[in-house]
Design an enzyme around this catalytic site. Structure first.
Site, PDB file in Angstrom:
ATOM      1  N   ASP A  80       0.688  -1.408   0.050  1.00 49.27           N
ATOM      2  CA  ASP A  80      -0.065   0.152  -0.324  1.00 49.27           C
ATOM      3  C   ASP A  80       0.640   1.233   0.410  1.00 49.27           C
ATOM      4  O   ASP A  80       2.190   0.796   0.844  1.00 49.27           O
ATOM      5  CB  ASP A  80      -1.029  -0.535   0.965  1.00 49.27           C
ATOM      6  CG  ASP A  80       0.171  -0.143   2.776  1.00 49.27           C
ATOM      7  OD1 ASP A  80       0.604  -0.443   2.842  1.00 49.27           O
ATOM      8  OD2 ASP A  80      -0.281   0.726   3.527  1.00 49.27           O
ATOM      9  N   GLU A 144       0.251  -1.326   5.329  1.00 47.85           N
ATOM     10  CA  GLU A 144       1.278  -1.148   6.418  1.00 47.85           C
ATOM     11  C   GLU A 144       0.968   0.914   6.978  1.00 47.85           C
ATOM     12  O   GLU A 144       1.074   1.026   7.968  1.00 47.85           O
ATOM     13  CB  GLU A 144       2.122  -0.629   6.301  1.00 47.85           C
ATOM     14  CG  GLU A 144       3.628  -0.621   6.860  1.00 47.85           C
ATOM     15  CD  GLU A 144       4.250   0.640   7.060  1.00 47.85           C
ATOM     16  OE1 GLU A 144       4.906   1.423   8.080  1.00 47.85           O
ATOM     17  OE2 GLU A 144       3.683   1.506   6.571  1.00 47.85           O
TER      18      GLU A 144
HETATM   19 ZN   LIG Z   1       6.718   2.083   4.073  1.00 49.23          ZN
END
Ligand SMILES: [Zn+2]
Length: 434
Positions: A80, A144
């Site tokens: 992401d 994340e």
């Molecule tokens: Zn990162």
């Protein structure tokens, strides 16, 4: 293979393909990136599995099974990215354009570049018939940047057998720095804990034209904010600072003061890097009180950013804050607590990092650091006792420029650095899992 493509071209093209799938989080849609990786990896003969809490947010785990005779090594990365505002960019943020030897686009540095390099390292080893002692694993995880429980945390809790590992290489550092005229590559072995808190100060509201009838919470908060701002934290040495100074100056510091003096003798920049690693930090950053000019606030909320040394506790932080503020009319509430873990420095993974640096730049050395932010490494340290380091070598790209581009406009990475990262990943796997 009938057609020989160099690993340099391979990693460049894979990164371009990954940038071209939009995985802006929220909403993420990381499954699109996982499919690109699956198609690429399956051709190499590696085992590939997707694990998803919801179908559109898959985590990918690829593996070269080991002979069961040694440790396991995992390349960790996230697919992401944070939002990019195309109007600020001089290239399309999801264009994946190759311009003057650099791949442009959101995620080039954070961290689709490392995703691509890790995938190419594993695929090329699989094609060569590499038979590791223990499993070589590659995990490209979702979520994340927001951390809503679709990525590494969920994977460690729900599918521990897929990602359990002895050693792990993640994001976090790897920049080439010159300190005291000598080259170093940073390798993060620890992370401070992000532990922001809120101070709530109560008073009594009233009309602002008659302050005597009220008890102004904003005014009551002012001395507390000042006390936090003026607080000089007690400093202490950590294993990371001791080892960092020893690497850079050749001398282990005897005290925190000695560490700072040694760092200043190298340069102000280095002292600024070392100082936050010697103590917790308290930085008041946000305040909220009355929403109307003519109403004296009954409540004032002060948000304080705070970073604790690795392995420090929230209880200890609260005790310090209460000592700084004294007894008073306030409530203290933790907003979150993330990270704050460390791995030992004297390990085979450290030897792999040092050995690789020696090969590519014999005069350079690794420099262990503790980073102020946190990554997904802590989930693995906590779940499996994994030795986790952040290391993605950047040699061509200037460290200051890289820091400026991450989460910002015109993010890009030199192809030469992608190739360098592939060489490091391959070296780490071969030297640790031989
Ligand atoms: Zn990162």
């Amino acid at each position: 293979m009938s057609v020989t493509v160099s690993l340099r071209d391979e990693v460049t093209e894979l990164l371009q393909d990954l940038i071209r799938v939009d995985t802006t989080n929220p909403p993420g849609n990381e499954t699109a990136a996982a499919e690109v990786l699956r198609n690429y990896l399956e051709e190499s003969g590696a085992q590939v599995d997707l694990y998803a809490r919801v179908p559109e947010r898959a985590n990918l785990v690829a593996r070269i099974p080991g002979r069961g005779e040694g440790p396991t090594l995992l390349f960790l990365s996230h697919t992401d990215v944070v939002l990019a505002d195309a109007a600020e960019w001089s290239a399309g943020p999801v264009g994946g354009e190759l311009r003057d030897g650099e791949v442009w686009g959101r995620g080039a540095l954070d961290m689709k570049g490392q995703v691509a390099a890790s995938a190419v390292a594993l695929a090329s080893l699989a094609r060569e018939g590499f038979e590791p002692a223990g499993d070589l694993i590659f995990a490209a995880t979702a979520d994340e940047e927001v951390g809503d429980g679709f990525g590494a945390q969920w994977l460690c809790e729900t599918h521990p057998d897929a990602v359990r590992c002895d050693y792990l290489i993640n994001e976090g550092s790897g920049e080439r720095l010159e300190l005291g005229g000598k080259p170093f590559y940073t390798c993060s072995v620890a992370e401070k804990m992000s532990a922001p808190f809120r101070l709530r100060v109560r008073g009594r509201s009233g009309h602002a034209s008659m302050p005597g009838i009220a008890d102004n919470a904003l005014v009551k908060a002012a001395p507390l904010i000042t006390a936090l701002g003026e607080y000089v934290p007690e400093q202490q040495l950590t294993p990371e600072v001791e080892a960092l100074l020893e690497a850079v100056t050749g001398k282990r510091p005897a005290s925190p003061q000695d560490a700072l003096e040694q760092a200043r003798s190298i340069g102000e920049f280095f002292a600024e890097m070392v100082e936050p690693l010697l103590s917790l930090t308290l930085s008041p950053t946000m305040i909220g009180a009355s929403r109307k000019r003519n109403v004296i606030p009954a409540l004032c909320d002060v948000t304080v950013d705070s970073r604790l040394l690795p392995e420090a506790t929230i209880d200890a932080q609260h005790a310090i804050v209460r000592k700084v503020l004294g007894d008073g009319d306030y409530e203290l509430k933790s907003l979150e607590a993330h990270g704050g873990t460390r791995s030992p420095i004297d390990t085979p993974l450290w030897d792999a990092v040092a050995g690789w640096i020696k090969e590519v730049e014999p005069e350079a050395k690794p420099a262990p650091i503790c980073v102020a932010g946190f990554t997904d490494s802590h989930w693995f340290r906590e779940a499996f006792g994994t030795v986790a380091y952040g290391f993605f070598p950047l040699r061509v790209m200037d460290a200051e420029l890289a820091a400026r581009l991450i989460h910002s406009a015109d993010e890009r990475i030199p192809v030469a650095d992608l190739e360098l990262a592939v060489s490091f990943m391959r070296h780490a796997a071969k030297s640790m899992l031989a």
